[in-house]
Design a protein around this motif. Structure first.
Motif, short mmCIF file in Angstrom:
data_model
loop_
_atom_site.label_atom_id
_atom_site.label_comp_id
_atom_site.label_asym_id
_atom_site.label_seq_id
_atom_site.Cartn_x
_atom_site.Cartn_y
_atom_site.Cartn_z
N LEU A 1 44.20 47.53 19.57
CA LEU A 1 42.78 47.24 19.77
C LEU A 1 42.24 48.25 20.77
CD1 LEU A 1 42.89 43.33 20.06
CD2 LEU A 1 42.77 44.76 18.03
N ASP B 1 34.59 34.61 20.46
CA ASP B 1 35.70 34.14 19.64
C ASP B 1 35.47 34.52 18.18
OD1 ASP B 1 37.06 33.07 21.74
OD2 ASP B 1 36.93 30.99 21.09
N LEU C 1 36.06 38.25 17.50
CA LEU C 1 37.49 38.58 17.61
C LEU C 1 38.25 38.07 16.40
CD1 LEU C 1 39.85 39.76 19.16
CD2 LEU C 1 40.01 37.61 20.45
N SER D 1 47.20 45.12 22.81
CA SER D 1 45.91 44.84 23.44
C SER D 1 46.02 44.94 24.95
CB SER D 1 45.42 43.44 23.02
OG SER D 1 44.11 43.21 23.47
N LYS E 1 43.10 35.31 22.73
CA LYS E 1 43.76 36.31 21.89
C LYS E 1 44.82 35.67 20.99
CE LYS E 1 42.00 40.37 22.13
NZ LYS E 1 42.23 41.37 23.16
N TYR F 1 34.29 42.46 27.06
CA TYR F 1 34.34 42.38 25.61
C TYR F 1 32.92 42.24 25.07
CZ TYR F 1 35.62 40.74 20.93
OH TYR F 1 35.74 40.61 19.56
#
Length: 592
Positions: A250, A342, A345, A361, A457, A519
């Motif tokens: 990522l 969320d 992702l 990641s 994650k 993020y």
């Protein structure tokens, strides 16, 4: 990566079909294979995502002690050399044979992320173990005759032995933005704390800590410190490239993910493995109080600089409000999701899964090297609470967490947990007061904040059948950097300057100079408008369960706030909607 579950009962044989149903709830965690084993007192279930040694890693494993295991052990080759009789290349067999050779001492030898259960018929006991930093999840529920356990709460609920219910402390945990080790929000459900072992015998259950951060005097000078960080990170990345399936990374265009991609690409080139694939998500960037620059251009620049094979996924606001996506991330979480972060992702993980099974990641770098903004805000550093709470209060985010009943006393709960967390920090005698405080903040982040991004994650990745590895949380690197003085971590006056120095020759100058950007989150006003309309509709619904928890005037005021410049408003609206959806979908009983 896999899902594990089981039922141990010393009074009657566990029902195999019940454990089969528990196992089936985690098909997403292990879409490749499944297995079930049972004897008089124990039944174990397993779902497998094949990563290493397809034939040799099948589970449950063992003809004496029996193991179900989730995760990866990155030093399995070295350990295998110490264990005669290994027949496979599987790290699972290394864990099992390590237990046979060293007993519980095997935990001290493992380098990796893992959660596993071993039923030992010789002693009639169950061992539940979780990795040092809590990268992989493991929950359990005590029964009158033993215990049921699983990688996710949904597996335990499928047993029918416990129903989703939340009491006062569980609700306060949910509303507090604090993660207390061992707490699982649901009443009568516990999480194995990071670095702990749970032993279940006929006489009861015991908990033992096998690892904790220790305070040690740092004797290395600046040059040696930088070199050591580089060596430890390089070794962690290279170990975590081990896979029999396609692997990627990522890449958000920042220092953390950029360093991992650069080191991974360098190792791949030296080993003749070709180009590392990298992936980035784009939610349509607009500047806000936390995100001053877009990720995508920087990610492309890192890919060009390192030679990675890069791809981007563009996600729009409409997709993130779809009922199907919201349902998927709620079921992945078993708790209220974090909204569009969320959702995006999960969509990214689902896209990556078309090309790879494993992704590297950058989680852990901000907690370890001091990357978050509140590490560098004197008011947050000096606040008598968790620094991230101090910042959210300063930004006005607390309105959404205002409970309907003041009897819950969320601030009091936060203060109690803060006191407990401070008491757990290891100290160095005679340490400079500022260094002491920054050590406290680092420890608070590694033990009370890090579980948030790790859970996110794990759940979003595994919901798509994607294993996500986190090199920055190699425990050797964590132990070393935890004890590096703050003055060295901020050696050039910036956040994460120690990491920047360690990765200085790996990345383009623009990325090294870029300030931290969290993020990506949706900043489209249309997205905010949809959320506001949904919350207003919820306010008109007399059956809305979330309004039994949150203050109706507070929610109404939140819905009336303009979207200008405040991601906290959007986060609040999402929180209200997802709390309501969770209470409905899981039929959560409130025992307040």
């Amino acid at each position: 990566m896999c899902g594990v579950c089981g039922w141990v009962d010393f009074d009657r044989p566990p029902d195999r079909e019940t454990v089969r149903a528990m196992t089936a709830t985690m098909a997403h965690r292990g879409p490749d294979e499944h297995g079930l084993w049972a004897d008089r007192h124990a039944a174990l279930g397993h779902r497998r995502l094949v990563v290493i040694d397809r034939e040799g890693g099948r589970q449950p494993m063992g003809d004496g002690p029996v193991l179900v295991y989730s995760g990866e052990v990155y030093n399995h080759r070295e350990l295998r050399a110490e264990l005669p009789g290994c027949r496979t290349r599987s790290d699972t067999e290394v864990v099992l044979r390590g237990y046979l050779a060293w007993g519980e001492g095997v935990l001290d030898r493992l380098n990796g992320m893992y959660a596993f259960a071993i039923w030992d018929p010789r002693t009639r006991e169950l061992l539940l173990a979780r990795d040092r930093l809590g990268i992989k999840p493991l929950y359990y529920h005590r029964t009158p005759g033993g215990v049921v356990f699983g990688s996710e709460p949904k597996a335990i609920f499928a047993s029918g032995l416990v129903r989703p219910a939340v009491d006062r402390d569980g609700l306060r945990e949910l509303l507090s933005m604090v993660r207390t080790p061992g707490e699982a929000v649901y009443r009568d459900l516990r999480e194995v704390p990071p670095g702990h072992l749970v032993r279940v015998r006929r006489g009861g259950l015991s908990l033992r800590r096998y690892w904790a951060l220790e305070a040690r005097e740092h004797r290395d000078g600046p040059r040696t410190t930088v070199a050591t960080v580089r060596d430890l990170l390089r070794d962690a990345v290279e170990r975590q490239l081990d896979a029999d399936v396609p692997l990627c990374a990522l890449l958000g265009g920042g220092l953390d993910s950029g360093a991992i991609v650069a080191l991974a690409q360098d190792a791949a080139a030296r080993n003749g493995a070709g180009r590392i694939r990298s992936f980035c998500v784009d939610t349509g960037w607009r500047p806000d109080e936390m995100r001053r620059t877009p990720d995508a251009p920087y990610a492309r620049e890192v890919a060009r600089h390192t030679g990675a094979d890069h791809a981007e996924l563009r996600v729009d606001a409409r997709e993130l409000t779809s009922p199907a996506l919201r349902s998927a991330i709620l079921r992945a979480r078993d708790l209220p999701p974090l909204g569009d972060m969320d959702g995006s992702l999960y969509l990214l993980a689902r896209e990556i899964r078309r090309h790879a099974t494993v992704a590297l990641s950058g989680e852990g770098a901000d907690e370890l090297f001091g990357g978050y903004a509140w590490f560098h805000d004197p008011a947050c550093v000096d606040a008598a609470t968790f620094p991230w709470l101090a910042m959210t209060r300063a930004l006005g985010r607390q309105a959404v967490y205002e409970p309907r009943s003041r009897d819950l006393d969320v601030p009091g709960y936060q203060a109690q947990r803060y006191g407990e967390a401070l008491a757990a920090v290891p100290r160095l005698p005679g340490e400079d007061p500022r260094e002491r405080r920054m050590r406290e903040l680092c420890h608070l982040h590694l033990t009370r904040f890090l579980p948030h991004p790790l859970d996110r994650k794990d759940r979003m990745g595994m919901a798509a059948g994607l294993e996500i590895r986190v090199p920055f949380l190699d425990h050797r690197l964590v132990e070393y950097v935890f004890n590096v003085p703050w003055r060295l971590k901020t050696r050039d006056g910036r956040e994460k300057s120690l990491l920047r120095a360690a990765a200085g020759d790996l990345l383009p100058a623009s990325v090294l100079a870029r300030a931290k950007s969290p993020y990506p989150a949706v900043s489209d006003p249309a997205y905010h408008a949809r959320l506001r309309d949904e919350v207003n509709a919820l306010l008109a619904d007399r059956s809305s369960p979330v309004l039994e928890i949150l203050s109706r005037p507070g929610v109404r005021a939140l819905a009336a706030m303009p979207p200008t410049g405040a991601q906290v408003v959007r986060l609040g609206l999402e929180r209200v909607l997802h709390l309501d959806a969770w209470l409905r979908a899981y039929r959560v009983r409130l025992d307040l």
